[in-house]
Design a protein around this motif. Structure first.
Motif, PDB file in Angstrom:
ATOM      1  N   TYR A   1       0.841  -1.196   0.000  1.00 31.53           N
ATOM      2  CA  TYR A   1       0.000   0.000   0.000  1.00 31.53           C
ATOM      3  C   TYR A   1       0.875   1.244   0.000  1.00 31.53           C
ATOM      4  O   TYR A   1       2.072   1.185   0.275  1.00 31.53           O
ATOM      5  CB  TYR A   1      -0.936   0.023   1.218  1.00 31.53           C
ATOM      6  CG  TYR A   1      -0.228  -0.003   2.564  1.00 31.53           C
ATOM      7  CD1 TYR A   1       0.241   1.181   3.152  1.00 31.53           C
ATOM      8  CD2 TYR A   1      -0.035  -1.189   3.258  1.00 31.53           C
ATOM      9  CE1 TYR A   1       0.896   1.164   4.381  1.00 31.53           C
ATOM     10  CE2 TYR A   1       0.608  -1.221   4.478  1.00 31.53           C
ATOM     11  CZ  TYR A   1       1.079  -0.035   5.032  1.00 31.53           C
ATOM     12  OH  TYR A   1       1.722  -0.055   6.244  1.00 31.53           O
TER      13      TYR A   1
ATOM     14  N   ASP B   1      -0.957   7.439   1.600  1.00 32.11           N
ATOM     15  CA  ASP B   1      -2.404   7.387   1.441  1.00 32.11           C
ATOM     16  C   ASP B   1      -2.789   5.936   1.111  1.00 32.11           C
ATOM     17  O   ASP B   1      -3.080   5.598  -0.038  1.00 32.11           O
ATOM     18  CB  ASP B   1      -2.842   8.336   0.313  1.00 32.11           C
ATOM     19  CG  ASP B   1      -4.350   8.488   0.218  1.00 32.11           C
ATOM     20  OD1 ASP B   1      -5.062   7.813   0.984  1.00 32.11           O
ATOM     21  OD2 ASP B   1      -4.808   9.264  -0.641  1.00 32.11           O
ATOM     22  N   PRO B   2      -2.798   5.066   2.119  1.00 29.68           N
ATOM     23  CA  PRO B   2      -2.966   3.621   1.890  1.00 29.68           C
ATOM     24  C   PRO B   2      -4.212   3.239   1.105  1.00 29.68           C
ATOM     25  O   PRO B   2      -4.189   2.291   0.318  1.00 29.68           O
ATOM     26  CB  PRO B   2      -3.021   3.048   3.309  1.00 29.68           C
ATOM     27  CG  PRO B   2      -2.316   4.047   4.155  1.00 29.68           C
ATOM     28  CD  PRO B   2      -2.627   5.374   3.546  1.00 29.68           C
ATOM     29  N   PHE B   3      -5.311   3.982   1.285  1.00 29.89           N
ATOM     30  CA  PHE B   3      -6.586   3.589   0.679  1.00 29.89           C
ATOM     31  C   PHE B   3      -7.040   4.560  -0.414  1.00 29.89           C
ATOM     32  O   PHE B   3      -8.222   4.644  -0.734  1.00 29.89           O
ATOM     33  CB  PHE B   3      -7.642   3.443   1.771  1.00 29.89           C
ATOM     34  CG  PHE B   3      -7.232   2.454   2.829  1.00 29.89           C
ATOM     35  CD1 PHE B   3      -7.299   1.089   2.584  1.00 29.89           C
ATOM     36  CD2 PHE B   3      -6.717   2.892   4.044  1.00 29.89           C
ATOM     37  CE1 PHE B   3      -6.886   0.170   3.539  1.00 29.89           C
ATOM     38  CE2 PHE B   3      -6.302   1.977   5.010  1.00 29.89           C
ATOM     39  CZ  PHE B   3      -6.383   0.615   4.760  1.00 29.89           C
TER      40      PHE B   3
ATOM     41  N   GLU C   1      -7.483   7.746  -0.727  1.00 35.99           N
ATOM     42  CA  GLU C   1      -8.567   8.671  -0.402  1.00 35.99           C
ATOM     43  C   GLU C   1      -8.334  10.055  -1.001  1.00 35.99           C
ATOM     44  O   GLU C   1      -9.280  10.813  -1.210  1.00 35.99           O
ATOM     45  CB  GLU C   1      -8.718   8.752   1.124  1.00 35.99           C
ATOM     46  CG  GLU C   1      -9.204   7.438   1.724  1.00 35.99           C
ATOM     47  CD  GLU C   1      -9.067   7.367   3.234  1.00 35.99           C
ATOM     48  OE1 GLU C   1      -9.952   6.761   3.869  1.00 35.99           O
ATOM     49  OE2 GLU C   1      -8.081   7.899   3.778  1.00 35.99           O
TER      50      GLU C   1
ATOM     51  N   LEU D   1      -9.673  -5.021   5.117  1.00 38.17           N
ATOM     52  CA  LEU D   1      -9.182  -3.650   4.956  1.00 38.17           C
ATOM     53  C   LEU D   1      -9.430  -2.819   6.210  1.00 38.17           C
ATOM     54  O   LEU D   1      -8.605  -1.981   6.586  1.00 38.17           O
ATOM     55  CB  LEU D   1      -9.836  -2.984   3.744  1.00 38.17           C
ATOM     56  CG  LEU D   1      -9.424  -3.503   2.366  1.00 38.17           C
ATOM     57  CD1 LEU D   1     -10.076  -2.654   1.277  1.00 38.17           C
ATOM     58  CD2 LEU D   1      -7.906  -3.500   2.199  1.00 38.17           C
ATOM     59  N   ASN D   2     -10.559  -3.052   6.873  1.00 31.93           N
ATOM     60  CA  ASN D   2     -10.830  -2.341   8.124  1.00 31.93           C
ATOM     61  C   ASN D   2      -9.793  -2.698   9.185  1.00 31.93           C
ATOM     62  O   ASN D   2      -9.305  -1.822   9.924  1.00 31.93           O
ATOM     63  CB  ASN D   2     -12.237  -2.678   8.636  1.00 31.93           C
ATOM     64  CG  ASN D   2     -13.327  -2.044   7.806  1.00 31.93           C
ATOM     65  OD1 ASN D   2     -13.096  -1.037   7.132  1.00 31.93           O
ATOM     66  ND2 ASN D   2     -14.520  -2.617   7.835  1.00 31.93           N
TER      67      ASN D   2
ATOM     68  N   ARG E   1      -6.505  -1.068   8.229  1.00 33.57           N
ATOM     69  CA  ARG E   1      -6.526   0.364   8.549  1.00 33.57           C
ATOM     70  C   ARG E   1      -6.182   0.589  10.024  1.00 33.57           C
ATOM     71  O   ARG E   1      -5.408   1.481  10.361  1.00 33.57           O
ATOM     72  CB  ARG E   1      -7.900   0.953   8.231  1.00 33.57           C
ATOM     73  CG  ARG E   1      -7.990   2.469   8.464  1.00 33.57           C
ATOM     74  CD  ARG E   1      -9.426   2.952   8.274  1.00 33.57           C
ATOM     75  NE  ARG E   1      -9.865   2.838   6.902  1.00 33.57           N
ATOM     76  CZ  ARG E   1      -9.687   3.781   5.973  1.00 33.57           C
ATOM     77  NH1 ARG E   1      -9.065   4.903   6.282  1.00 33.57           N
ATOM     78  NH2 ARG E   1     -10.131   3.599   4.755  1.00 33.57           N
ATOM     79  N   GLN E   2      -6.742  -0.241  10.904  1.00 30.79           N
ATOM     80  CA  GLN E   2      -6.454  -0.115  12.330  1.00 30.79           C
ATOM     81  C   GLN E   2      -4.991  -0.391  12.624  1.00 30.79           C
ATOM     82  O   GLN E   2      -4.361   0.314  13.423  1.00 30.79           O
ATOM     83  CB  GLN E   2      -7.353  -1.073  13.124  1.00 30.79           C
ATOM     84  CG  GLN E   2      -8.825  -0.730  13.111  1.00 30.79           C
ATOM     85  CD  GLN E   2      -9.659  -1.722  13.903  1.00 30.79           C
ATOM     86  OE1 GLN E   2      -9.219  -2.193  14.944  1.00 30.79           O
ATOM     87  NE2 GLN E   2     -10.854  -2.025  13.418  1.00 30.79           N
TER      88      GLN E   2
ATOM     89  N   GLY F   1      -2.720   2.352  11.471  1.00 33.29           N
ATOM     90  CA  GLY F   1      -2.854   3.532  12.315  1.00 33.29           C
ATOM     91  C   GLY F   1      -2.356   3.336  13.740  1.00 33.29           C
ATOM     92  O   GLY F   1      -2.415   4.255  14.562  1.00 33.29           O
TER      93      GLY F   1
END
Length: 213
Positions: free
Chosen positions: A150, A154-156, A158, A203-204, A207-208, A211
């Motif tokens: 990734y 900006d991994p996703f 956005e 993906l959720n 994301r955690q 972060g």
């Protein structure tokens, strides 16, 4: 009485002898597609004499993902498959339907499957790009292409354009999450949506972890 399943050891031996694919398109991929195709064929009452060989042989020739003639892979695979089927005296009345099923399975070939059997093989192959196995295969392919998992900034995607040539996760958004709407069969679409839910959960979680949870 001879059945299509009686030819499976012959098909598998052929694939083993002609396997020059990357890890994401190896014999385990073939066998998963075959198993899924059988399930869909049962549900759709399709002809196994067509579905089984087409599922086994759909990747008997394949250019690498980054090859300029990648879109021709399924047609060349169909040609090679027919030569093989002729050599083992597989029932000749199935050749045209098997050829079409193999040629139409590919996303990049952009050939519309016009038979139930071709629709099933296409669905089965695309389902193997989704879910837990889809995540693993996506990462395998990205490693072969020297892509990163990734974007660190900006991994996703956005606030940037998607670029699945550079980032594996981008491929989820640019292609994989769109596959359920391309499914031909009701059963295939239902399974595709279920697998996409799992991928979004992944993906959720990612994301955690990125972060710092």
């Amino acid at each position: 009485m001879t059945q299509a399943t009686d030819f499976e050891p012959i098909f598998e031996h052929f694939i083993k002898q002609n396997s020059d694919h990357d890890l994401a398109h190896d014999l385990t991929h073939i066998k998963r597609v075959v198993n899924t195709a059988k399930v869909l064929a049962h549900q759709e009452q399709a002809d196994l004499w067509i579905v089984i060989p087409a599922a086994y042989l759909h990747d008997c020739f394949s250019y690498p993902k980054d090859h300029p003639e990648r879109h021709l892979s399924s047609l060349l695979a169909a040609d090679k498959a027919l030569q093989f089927l002729l050599s083992i005296e597989y029932p000749a009345h199935t050749y045209q339907a098997i050829y079409h099923a193999i040629a139409a399975h590919s996303f990049t070939a952009n050939i519309t499957p016009t038979t139930t059997e071709a629709q099933i093989v296409q669905d089965a192959d695309r389902l193997d790009s989704l879910g837990a196995i889809g995540i693993a295969r996506c990462i395998q392919v990205s490693c072969n292409l020297d892509s990163q998992l990734y974007s660190a900034h900006d991994p996703f995607a956005e606030e940037r354009e998607l670029n699945d040539q550079h980032y594996a996760i981008d491929h989820f958004f640019s292609k994989l999450f769109k596959l359920p709407e391309t499914m031909n069969t009701v059963s295939g679409r239902k399974e595709a949506n279920k697998r996409v839910i799992f991928m979004r959960q992944y993906l959720n979680q990612l994301r955690q972890e990125i972060g710092g949870f």
